[in-house]
Design a protein around this motif. Structure first.
Motif, PDB file in Angstrom:
ATOM      1  N   LEU A  55      -3.030   2.649  -9.708  1.00 55.83           N
ATOM      2  CA  LEU A  55      -4.438   2.257  -9.481  1.00 55.83           C
ATOM      3  C   LEU A  55      -4.789   1.190 -10.799  1.00 55.83           C
ATOM      4  CD1 LEU A  55      -6.382   5.390  -8.516  1.00 55.83           C
ATOM      5  CD2 LEU A  55      -5.964   3.344  -7.050  1.00 55.83           C
ATOM      6  N   GLU A  56      -4.257   1.575 -11.808  1.00 54.23           N
ATOM      7  CA  GLU A  56      -4.616   0.394 -12.896  1.00 54.23           C
ATOM      8  C   GLU A  56      -3.789  -0.716 -12.772  1.00 54.23           C
ATOM      9  OE1 GLU A  56      -3.649   3.071 -16.273  1.00 54.23           O
ATOM     10  OE2 GLU A  56      -5.733   4.082 -16.212  1.00 54.23           O
ATOM     11  N   LYS A  57      -2.669  -0.616 -12.258  1.00 53.46           N
ATOM     12  CA  LYS A  57      -1.741  -1.838 -12.243  1.00 53.46           C
ATOM     13  C   LYS A  57      -2.418  -2.825 -11.182  1.00 53.46           C
ATOM     14  CE  LYS A  57       2.887  -2.880 -10.277  1.00 53.46           C
ATOM     15  NZ  LYS A  57       4.146  -2.440  -9.755  1.00 53.46           N
ATOM     16  N   ASN A  58      -3.068  -2.054 -10.208  1.00 55.55           N
ATOM     17  CA  ASN A  58      -3.717  -3.108  -9.006  1.00 55.55           C
ATOM     18  C   ASN A  58      -5.303  -3.340  -9.374  1.00 55.55           C
ATOM     19  OD1 ASN A  58      -1.590  -3.685  -6.800  1.00 55.55           O
ATOM     20  ND2 ASN A  58      -1.431  -1.427  -7.522  1.00 55.55           N
ATOM     21  N   HIS A  59      -5.621  -3.062 -10.516  1.00 50.49           N
ATOM     22  CA  HIS A  59      -7.150  -3.195 -10.935  1.00 50.49           C
ATOM     23  C   HIS A  59      -8.130  -2.663 -10.356  1.00 50.49           C
ATOM     24  CE1 HIS A  59      -4.787  -6.154 -13.381  1.00 50.49           C
ATOM     25  NE2 HIS A  59      -4.251  -6.518 -12.457  1.00 50.49           N
ATOM     26  N   PHE A  60      -7.709  -1.099  -9.949  1.00 47.16           N
ATOM     27  CA  PHE A  60      -8.637  -0.487  -9.423  1.00 47.16           C
ATOM     28  C   PHE A  60      -9.525   0.567 -10.346  1.00 47.16           C
ATOM     29  CE2 PHE A  60      -6.613  -1.673  -5.415  1.00 47.16           C
ATOM     30  CZ  PHE A  60      -7.549  -2.058  -4.584  1.00 47.16           C
ATOM     31  N   VAL A 128       3.020   3.859  -3.593  1.00 49.03           N
ATOM     32  CA  VAL A 128       2.666   2.702  -3.114  1.00 49.03           C
ATOM     33  C   VAL A 128       2.512   2.634  -1.723  1.00 49.03           C
ATOM     34  CG1 VAL A 128       3.505   0.415  -2.637  1.00 49.03           C
ATOM     35  CG2 VAL A 128       3.768   1.123  -4.873  1.00 49.03           C
ATOM     36  N   ASP A 129       3.522   3.598  -0.743  1.00 41.87           N
ATOM     37  CA  ASP A 129       3.065   3.585   0.771  1.00 41.87           C
ATOM     38  C   ASP A 129       1.733   4.195   0.728  1.00 41.87           C
ATOM     39  OD1 ASP A 129       4.139   3.494   3.298  1.00 41.87           O
ATOM     40  OD2 ASP A 129       4.316   5.688   3.159  1.00 41.87           O
ATOM     41  N   ALA A 130       1.536   5.227   0.130  1.00 42.19           N
ATOM     42  CA  ALA A 130       0.386   6.088   0.347  1.00 42.19           C
ATOM     43  C   ALA A 130      -0.850   5.320   0.272  1.00 42.19           C
ATOM     44  CB  ALA A 130       0.206   7.243  -0.405  1.00 42.19           C
ATOM     45  N   MET A 131      -0.850   4.631  -1.067  1.00 36.92           N
ATOM     46  CA  MET A 131      -1.932   3.655  -1.148  1.00 36.92           C
ATOM     47  C   MET A 131      -2.192   2.559  -0.224  1.00 36.92           C
ATOM     48  SD  MET A 131      -3.289   1.999  -4.804  1.00 36.92           S
ATOM     49  CE  MET A 131      -3.146   0.094  -4.928  1.00 36.92           C
ATOM     50  N   ASN A 132      -0.949   1.857   0.453  1.00 35.09           N
ATOM     51  CA  ASN A 132      -1.183   0.948   1.270  1.00 35.09           C
ATOM     52  C   ASN A 132      -1.579   1.439   2.465  1.00 35.09           C
ATOM     53  OD1 ASN A 132      -0.192  -1.011  -0.339  1.00 35.09           O
ATOM     54  ND2 ASN A 132       2.223  -0.788   0.468  1.00 35.09           N
ATOM     55  N   ARG A 133      -1.383   2.535   3.054  1.00 33.70           N
ATOM     56  CA  ARG A 133      -1.728   3.289   4.177  1.00 33.70           C
ATOM     57  C   ARG A 133      -3.301   3.551   3.996  1.00 33.70           C
ATOM     58  NH1 ARG A 133       2.011   7.522   7.012  1.00 33.70           N
ATOM     59  NH2 ARG A 133       3.990   6.435   7.087  1.00 33.70           N
ATOM     60  N   LEU A 134      -3.750   4.085   3.115  1.00 34.16           N
ATOM     61  CA  LEU A 134      -5.392   4.303   2.548  1.00 34.16           C
ATOM     62  C   LEU A 134      -5.841   2.960   2.505  1.00 34.16           C
ATOM     63  CD1 LEU A 134      -4.868   7.199   0.016  1.00 34.16           C
ATOM     64  CD2 LEU A 134      -6.032   7.139   2.289  1.00 34.16           C
ATOM     65  N   GLN A 135      -5.371   2.069   1.876  1.00 33.71           N
ATOM     66  CA  GLN A 135      -6.048   0.724   2.057  1.00 33.71           C
ATOM     67  C   GLN A 135      -6.425   0.260   3.265  1.00 33.71           C
ATOM     68  OE1 GLN A 135      -4.415  -1.943  -1.282  1.00 33.71           O
ATOM     69  NE2 GLN A 135      -6.088  -3.322  -1.087  1.00 33.71           N
ATOM     70  N   ARG A 136      -5.379   0.193   4.316  1.00 31.49           N
ATOM     71  CA  ARG A 136      -5.556  -0.267   5.518  1.00 31.49           C
ATOM     72  C   ARG A 136      -6.470   0.474   6.310  1.00 31.49           C
ATOM     73  NH1 ARG A 136      -0.024  -0.994   5.206  1.00 31.49           N
ATOM     74  NH2 ARG A 136       0.503   1.070   5.990  1.00 31.49           N
ATOM     75  N   ARG A 137      -6.725   1.636   6.109  1.00 32.27           N
ATOM     76  CA  ARG A 137      -7.511   2.688   6.829  1.00 32.27           C
ATOM     77  C   ARG A 137      -8.913   2.567   6.128  1.00 32.27           C
ATOM     78  NH1 ARG A 137      -4.150   8.274   7.636  1.00 32.27           N
ATOM     79  NH2 ARG A 137      -2.741   7.160   8.982  1.00 32.27           N
ATOM     80  N   ILE A 138      -9.305   2.317   4.724  1.00 35.06           N
ATOM     81  CA  ILE A 138     -10.347   1.901   4.203  1.00 35.06           C
ATOM     82  C   ILE A 138     -10.901   0.783   4.561  1.00 35.06           C
ATOM     83  CG2 ILE A 138     -11.377   1.901   2.008  1.00 35.06           C
ATOM     84  CD1 ILE A 138      -9.735   4.142   1.229  1.00 35.06           C
ATOM     85  N   SER A 139     -10.055  -0.331   4.901  1.00 30.81           N
ATOM     86  CA  SER A 139     -10.508  -1.624   5.260  1.00 30.81           C
ATOM     87  C   SER A 139     -10.923  -1.654   6.734  1.00 30.81           C
ATOM     88  CB  SER A 139      -9.422  -2.649   4.909  1.00 30.81           C
ATOM     89  OG  SER A 139      -8.875  -2.830   3.819  1.00 30.81           O
ATOM     90  N   MET A 140     -10.394  -0.760   7.323  1.00 32.15           N
ATOM     91  CA  MET A 140     -10.906  -0.593   8.703  1.00 32.15           C
ATOM     92  C   MET A 140     -12.256  -0.048   8.931  1.00 32.15           C
ATOM     93  SD  MET A 140      -7.233   0.301  10.687  1.00 32.15           S
ATOM     94  CE  MET A 140      -8.144   0.821  12.418  1.00 32.15           C
ATOM     95  N   PHE A 141     -12.457   1.133   8.084  1.00 31.73           N
ATOM     96  CA  PHE A 141     -13.706   1.946   7.941  1.00 31.73           C
ATOM     97  C   PHE A 141     -14.647   0.935   7.407  1.00 31.73           C
ATOM     98  CE2 PHE A 141     -16.333   4.822   5.064  1.00 31.73           C
ATOM     99  CZ  PHE A 141     -16.607   5.685   6.133  1.00 31.73           C
ATOM    100  N   VAL A 142     -14.710   0.278   6.374  1.00 31.40           N
ATOM    101  CA  VAL A 142     -15.640  -0.357   5.830  1.00 31.40           C
ATOM    102  C   VAL A 142     -16.100  -1.663   6.848  1.00 31.40           C
ATOM    103  CG1 VAL A 142     -15.072   0.103   3.507  1.00 31.40           C
ATOM    104  CG2 VAL A 142     -14.306  -1.868   4.325  1.00 31.40           C
TER     105      VAL A 142
END
Length: 165
Positions: A55-60, A128-142
């Motif tokens: 998260l820190e590496k990706n500025h979250f 990284v894989d888990a975060m990418n999957r979550l990011q795709r789903r959260i983008s769809m959600f928002v």
């Protein structure tokens, strides 16, 4: 006057990795339209260092993240939840507390990155894989048209997001 933020709780058994990633991602990607929280049925008491590193590496944001019990969100003073989303199969199968207000529920199963392979590099890759999957789903959600969906269609849409890879 702006609409109030939706409160979203992400659940996982240990509340150290997947639910933590989802909390941070939604708080950033939701741009104030959502307030994300995370909790676990049996919290481990600490956030996985690989989750924090990624998260820190990706500025979250990571400053507010902590491993906590879902019991905090069943208390009278807890935020009224609009959505409760499980991100691990174990938590999805457990008997959850009764959430006041009957929030929309869904399961977005993500493999446990902390249990992946041998060695730090294998785990980092799994995170990284888990975060990418979550990011795709959260983008769809928002991106859902919340104002135009009735509660049944919204429930269906949020559950369908859990089927996305």
């Amino acid at each position: 006057m702006s609409d109030p933020a939706f409160n979203v709780l992400f659940l996982c058994t240990g509340n150290s990795a997947r639910s933590i990633l989802a909390e941070s991602l939604l708080n950033a990607l939701g741009k104030g339209r959502f307030r994300a929280f995370s909790a676990g049925s049996h919290p481990g008491g600490r956030v996985n260092p690989f989750a924090l590193e990624l998260l820190e590496k990706n500025h979250f944001p990571t400053g507010e993240l902590r491993s906590k019990s879902w019991d905090e969100f069943a208390q009278p003073a807890a935020p009224q939840l609009d959505f409760v989303i499980t991100v691990c199969d174990n938590a999805a199968g457990e008997v959850c507390p009764v959430w006041p207000g009957q929030p929309i529920t869904a399961h977005w199963g993500i493999p446990d990155p902390a249990a992946a392979g041998d060695g730090d590099e294998a785990r980092r890759h799994a995170f990284v894989d888990a975060m990418n999957r979550l990011q795709r789903r959260i983008s769809m959600f928002v991106s859902l048209p919340f104002r135009t969906l009735d509660s049944m269609r919204l429930q269906q849409a949020v559950r369908e997001i859990g089927k996305a890879t």
